[in-house]
Structures are given as structure tokens and as C-alpha cells.
Design a protein around this motif. Structure first.
Motif, mmCIF file in Angstrom:
data_model
loop_
_atom_site.group_PDB
_atom_site.id
_atom_site.type_symbol
_atom_site.label_atom_id
_atom_site.label_comp_id
_atom_site.label_asym_id
_atom_site.label_seq_id
_atom_site.Cartn_x
_atom_site.Cartn_y
_atom_site.Cartn_z
ATOM 1 N N LEU A 183 50.501 89.498 100.088
ATOM 2 C CA LEU A 183 49.158 88.944 100.274
ATOM 3 C C LEU A 183 48.108 89.881 99.675
ATOM 4 N N THR A 184 48.289 91.192 99.859
ATOM 5 C CA THR A 184 47.347 92.162 99.305
ATOM 6 C C THR A 184 47.250 92.003 97.787
ATOM 7 N N ALA A 185 48.406 91.834 97.147
ATOM 8 C CA ALA A 185 48.419 91.646 95.691
ATOM 9 C C ALA A 185 47.710 90.345 95.310
ATOM 10 N N LEU A 186 47.948 89.287 96.076
ATOM 11 C CA LEU A 186 47.315 87.998 95.791
ATOM 12 C C LEU A 186 45.804 88.088 95.985
ATOM 13 N N VAL A 187 45.368 88.744 97.071
ATOM 14 C CA VAL A 187 43.929 88.885 97.339
ATOM 15 C C VAL A 187 43.251 89.607 96.186
ATOM 16 N N ALA A 188 43.886 90.682 95.693
ATOM 17 C CA ALA A 188 43.313 91.434 94.569
ATOM 18 C C ALA A 188 43.143 90.525 93.356
ATOM 19 N N SER A 189 44.154 89.700 93.063
ATOM 20 C CA SER A 189 44.047 88.853 91.877
ATOM 21 C C SER A 189 43.051 87.718 92.093
ATOM 22 N N LEU A 190 42.981 87.188 93.325
ATOM 23 C CA LEU A 190 41.989 86.136 93.603
ATOM 24 C C LEU A 190 40.572 86.688 93.434
ATOM 25 N N LEU A 191 40.351 87.928 93.882
ATOM 26 C CA LEU A 191 39.031 88.543 93.760
ATOM 27 C C LEU A 191 38.652 88.674 92.291
ATOM 28 N N GLU A 192 39.580 89.153 91.470
ATOM 29 C CA GLU A 192 39.285 89.346 90.047
ATOM 30 C C GLU A 192 39.058 88.009 89.346
ATOM 31 N N GLN A 193 39.877 87.006 89.713
ATOM 32 C CA GLN A 193 39.689 85.670 89.107
ATOM 33 C C GLN A 193 38.318 85.101 89.402
ATOM 34 N N ASN A 194 37.751 85.483 90.567
ATOM 35 C CA ASN A 194 36.469 84.908 90.982
ATOM 36 C C ASN A 194 35.290 85.842 90.712
ATOM 37 N N GLY A 195 35.512 86.848 89.880
ATOM 38 C CA GLY A 195 34.423 87.720 89.456
ATOM 39 C C GLY A 195 34.063 88.820 90.449
ATOM 40 N N PHE A 196 34.945 89.082 91.403
ATOM 41 C CA PHE A 196 34.699 90.189 92.333
ATOM 42 C C PHE A 196 35.549 91.378 91.918
ATOM 43 N N SER A 197 35.215 92.540 92.487
ATOM 44 C CA SER A 197 36.002 93.729 92.183
ATOM 45 C C SER A 197 37.236 93.781 93.078
ATOM 46 N N ALA A 198 38.353 94.193 92.493
ATOM 47 C CA ALA A 198 39.579 94.335 93.275
ATOM 48 C C ALA A 198 39.424 95.441 94.316
ATOM 49 N N LYS A 199 38.364 96.257 94.157
ATOM 50 C CA LYS A 199 38.093 97.308 95.155
ATOM 51 C C LYS A 199 37.775 96.702 96.525
ATOM 52 N N GLU A 200 37.381 95.428 96.536
ATOM 53 C CA GLU A 200 37.036 94.780 97.811
ATOM 54 C C GLU A 200 38.288 94.293 98.557
ATOM 55 N N THR A 201 39.438 94.468 97.942
ATOM 56 C CA THR A 201 40.683 93.978 98.550
ATOM 57 C C THR A 201 40.868 94.486 99.982
ATOM 58 N N LYS A 202 40.658 95.810 100.148
ATOM 59 C CA LYS A 202 40.876 96.421 101.457
ATOM 60 C C LYS A 202 39.951 95.805 102.518
ATOM 61 N N ASP A 203 38.683 95.618 102.112
ATOM 62 C CA ASP A 203 37.703 95.050 103.031
ATOM 63 C C ASP A 203 38.065 93.603 103.400
ATOM 64 N N VAL A 204 38.465 92.829 102.383
ATOM 65 C CA VAL A 204 38.835 91.430 102.638
ATOM 66 C C VAL A 204 40.083 91.362 103.530
ATOM 67 N N MET A 205 41.049 92.218 103.269
ATOM 68 C CA MET A 205 42.265 92.244 104.103
ATOM 69 C C MET A 205 41.910 92.590 105.555
ATOM 70 N N ALA A 206 40.970 93.536 105.719
ATOM 71 C CA ALA A 206 40.550 93.918 107.070
ATOM 72 C C ALA A 206 39.894 92.738 107.780
ATOM 73 N N ARG A 207 39.088 91.984 107.024
ATOM 74 C CA ARG A 207 38.433 90.825 107.630
ATOM 75 C C ARG A 207 39.437 89.736 107.984
ATOM 76 N N LEU A 208 40.404 89.511 107.109
ATOM 77 C CA LEU A 208 41.421 88.481 107.384
ATOM 78 C C LEU A 208 42.143 88.802 108.690
ATOM 79 N N THR A 209 42.403 90.098 108.888
ATOM 80 C CA THR A 209 43.114 90.511 110.093
ATOM 81 C C THR A 209 42.203 90.460 111.307
ATOM 82 N N ARG A 210 40.993 91.044 111.150
ATOM 83 C CA ARG A 210 40.092 91.164 112.291
ATOM 84 C C ARG A 210 39.640 89.789 112.784
ATOM 85 N N GLN A 211 39.454 88.857 111.845
ATOM 86 C CA GLN A 211 38.966 87.535 112.248
ATOM 87 C C GLN A 211 40.134 86.581 112.525
ATOM 88 N N HIS A 212 41.356 87.141 112.534
ATOM 89 C CA HIS A 212 42.547 86.387 112.939
ATOM 90 C C HIS A 212 42.826 85.177 112.064
#
Ligand code: ZN
Length: 175
Positions: free
Chosen positions: A127-156
Motif C-alpha cells: 500500500l505504501t508503494a501504491l500511495v507513493a505512485s498515486l501521489l506522483e500521478q496526481n501531482g503531489f510529492s511522494a514525500k507526503e506518503t508517510k503523512d498520508v499513510m498516517a492519516r489512513l491509519t489514524r482515521q481508520h
């Protein structure tokens, strides 16, 4: 005349979910046993509450201690899984601006995950790898992967056990 437990609970809770306190229509409500029946919980009013179905599903057979951990890990008002989108849409203007950038990256990821249907990754690493590629495909930085993963977990939005993903609980699309 006896009232049905769900009707009785909704009445005593003022028509709101016990946990997130959002208005809860009867057809979206379900009965949550605070101490699960499988853990010896009683099927009476002292042990049951009406809540959003998504949260009931997430809680599953968790012990009361695990449920409290989920609740205490959240900051601010408690949000049931499927209510997150609606709650953030109605957030006060002051809080919206600081959360805008990551929330948009999160929305891009959620949209990508929704599209995949049952073909979603079953492990955190995948999932981490997929999130990184989804971010890049949508014009975001892959650096946000960690933050997005944290939100996915924290918000259940994901139910994780031993780095494996048991379930996705994605909020409904906002169009
Ligand atoms: Zn709720």
C-alpha cells in the motif's frame, strides 16, 4: 407495548451516534455491544449502544480495551469511519486552511483506492508503494506518503494487523 432495542437506544441518545454524535438515521444505525458477546458481554441496555454501522464493523470482535484505544488515539471529536468526509467538509473555516494541502493529497489517494475495488494491496508495504505512485500521478510529492499513510491509519480507513491489511473502510465519494 415493548419498544425495539435500536429504537430505544436512538431515543435515549437523542437520535445521535453514541461515539461521533452525528445525527444517525435508523437505517444507518446498528447495535454495538461495548463488551462483545464473544467476550462475555450481556445483551442488555447497560452494554449496548446505537452507532454508525461502519464503526460497528471496525470494532468487530475487539476487546473493550482495544476499542478505547481506537477512541483515545483520535484527536478532537471522535469521527466514525464513514463520517470523516462529511465532518471535515463542515469543519470551521479556521481549521480548514491548515488541513487543506494534506487532505487534498489524501483525497487523491482515497479516489485511487476506490477505483481499484477489490484489487487493493493486502499489505502495508504494498500500500505504501501504491500511495507513493498515486501521489506522483496526481501531482503531489511522494514525500507526503508517510503523512498520508498516517492519516489512513489514524482515521481508520484501513484495518491493519501485523502489517497486513484486513479491510478497507473508505469514506463514500464526494463526487
Ligand atoms: Zn458515528
Amino acid at each position: 407495548m415493548r419498544t425495539k432495542p435500536l429504537d430505544r437506544l436512538l431515543f435515549t441518545q437523542g437520535g445521535e451516534c453514541f461515539f461521533c454524535r452525528q445525527p444517525l438515521p435508523r437505517e444507518e444505525a446498528s447495535i454495538e455491544h461495548l463488551v462483545a458477546v464473544t467476550h462475555g458481554g450481556k445483551d442488555n441496555d447497560e452494554n449496548i449502544v446505537a452507532c454508525c454501522q461502519a464503526l460497528n464493523t471496525l470494532f468487530g470482535r475487539m476487546s473493550l480495551k482495544e476499542k478505547l484505544t481506537v477512541i483515545l488515539k483520535q484527536q478532537g471529536p471522535f469521527h466514525c469511519p464513514a463520517r470523516q468526509a462529511a465532518a471535515s467538509a463542515s469543519a470551521a473555516p479556521g481549521t480548514a486552511s491548515t488541513a487543506a494541502a494534506p487532505a487534498t493529497a489524501l483525497q487523491a489517494v482515497l479516489k485511487g483506492l476506490r477505483k481499484r475495488g477489490n484489487a487493493r494491496p493486502r499489505t502495508l508495504d504494498a500500500l505504501t508503494a501504491l500511495v507513493a505512485s498515486l501521489l506522483e500521478q496526481n501531482g503531489f510529492s511522494a514525500k507526503e506518503t508517510k503523512d498520508v499513510m498516517a492519516r489512513l491509519t489514524r482515521q481508520h480507513y484501513i484495518d491493519v494487523q501485523d502489517r497486513r491489511i484486513n479491510a478497507y473502510l473508505l469514506p463514500p465519494s464526494q463526487g
